[in-house]
Scaffold this active site. Sequence first.
Site, mmCIF file in Angstrom:
data_model
loop_
_atom_site.group_PDB
_atom_site.id
_atom_site.type_symbol
_atom_site.label_atom_id
_atom_site.label_comp_id
_atom_site.label_asym_id
_atom_site.label_seq_id
_atom_site.Cartn_x
_atom_site.Cartn_y
_atom_site.Cartn_z
ATOM 1 N N SER A 14 0.840 -1.197 0.000
ATOM 2 C CA SER A 14 0.000 0.000 0.000
ATOM 3 C C SER A 14 0.870 1.240 0.000
ATOM 4 O O SER A 14 2.078 1.177 0.251
ATOM 5 C CB SER A 14 -0.927 0.015 1.226
ATOM 6 O OG SER A 14 -0.170 0.122 2.415
ATOM 7 N N ASP A 240 12.861 3.012 1.917
ATOM 8 C CA ASP A 240 12.013 3.184 3.106
ATOM 9 C C ASP A 240 12.736 2.795 4.396
ATOM 10 O O ASP A 240 12.527 3.418 5.446
ATOM 11 C CB ASP A 240 10.691 2.427 2.969
ATOM 12 C CG ASP A 240 10.837 0.991 2.490
ATOM 13 O OD1 ASP A 240 11.951 0.443 2.542
ATOM 14 O OD2 ASP A 240 9.825 0.413 2.054
ATOM 15 N N THR A 241 13.620 1.800 4.317
ATOM 16 C CA THR A 241 14.345 1.416 5.534
ATOM 17 C C THR A 241 15.319 2.491 5.971
ATOM 18 O O THR A 241 15.539 2.689 7.166
ATOM 19 C CB THR A 241 15.098 0.091 5.323
ATOM 20 O OG1 THR A 241 14.192 -0.870 4.788
ATOM 21 C CG2 THR A 241 15.659 -0.429 6.630
#
Length: 462
Positions: A14, A240-241
């Site tokens: 998502s 994102d990490t």
Amino acid sequence: MSHTYIAVDFGAGSGRVIAAQIVDGALKMEEVHRFGNTQVRLGGHIYWNFLSLFTEMKKGLRLAVKKGYDIRSIGIDTWGVDFGLIDRQGNLLGNPVCYRDPRTNGLPEQTFTTDELRQHYGEAGIQVMPINSLFQLCSMKRASDATLEAADRLLFMPDLFSYFLTGVANNEYCIASTSELLDARSRTWNRALIERLGLPQHIFGDIVMPGTVRGKVLPEICEETGLPADVEVIAVGSHDTASAVFAVPESDKPRAYLSSGTWSLLGVELDEPILTEAARLGGFTNEGGVGGKIRFLQNITGLWMLQRLIAQWQEAGLDCDYDYLIGEAEKCLIPTVVDVDAQDFQSPTDMAKAIADYCRARNLQVPEGQGEYVRVVLQSLAQRYKTAIEGLNALLPQPVGQLNIVGGGSRNKLLNRLTEEATGLPVCTGPVEATAIGNILLQAIAVGDISHKGDVSLASEK
């Protein structure tokens, strides 16, 4: 009104558009728009629907404007390794292919000998995995893919979204580091490796570090969304990490982090990479972090298995309430532990069958019912985390004394407890919205509203 920072966070399942403000030293966040991210199987390949995702991002920006936010900047983060290609006219050459596509199966063994793997790790410092951009590109070259031949620039997913917002094409360091095509020490493209692989040199563009202004939003996007003309797109830790790790609270103790979501990424932050043979054999990777840091970690299959089970059960009309499933798993005592990183679980059409078949083939107790399946997945993850911690401790000058779990998986209390029991480490959790928070804090630093992430305390999320 306080400046508003927009974090666009694309996950493998998502995406979200989040508006945030710093008010009296506290961070306040609102999720403005959430949307699905569905992989599309077509013609023997698995794609991401970039056009739909870009449309949803613009919808989120438009909603943020309608809510009256005074938007100062936008930062975009996504999952790693995947990319799009654009031609000389700036056109997108097809939807990006998903890392779970089978086109790269077996390519690492076909690309590198054992001796070459040692040399390669000493340069790239990246865990060799068939999903990595290097092997995706090699598969395209072997297939004489017309899009690769026509490409002018390679843009990783956050670079691609930024490009179509600003018209500026470049590659952010953290996301580029997941490709397996950087030199870990110099933090630049490994041009010699690219030449050895026969890949086109010109598609690899300028690398920018987190905190760099990528450009202003294009006039046509401003007109479509209502954004003011001076809104800037900031290169955040766009893997994102990298953003999630930037949000981990600082500590005086040697601390490991675990970013828990579809993937589990467990490691520590270092000033310089560890490029030893022991690190390679241990399955560790040296990915780029904010501030030029190295995220020394292992990529571990995370809650993907559970997510796929839940999706199957939903289709079958079973009760899939998360609290119910965790409660059922807590009641179960089944000794089975599976290798969560096994190829069997990477992209099966039926995850429950894949788990059952794996167990039968190894004479393990086959789970029965939802509770036992969930229990097997969670205790298998906890045991995998134990192995990763042991591997870290063997390579670091002093052992890890604490584990900080961030991301959506940090809310899974059963998994947290099993992890604490398996590793023997005290486990602390949060922030849950680590990726968005790290994204936002770096924007605020880049535009000069704060000087350090410690300047901000976290307020409640709407």
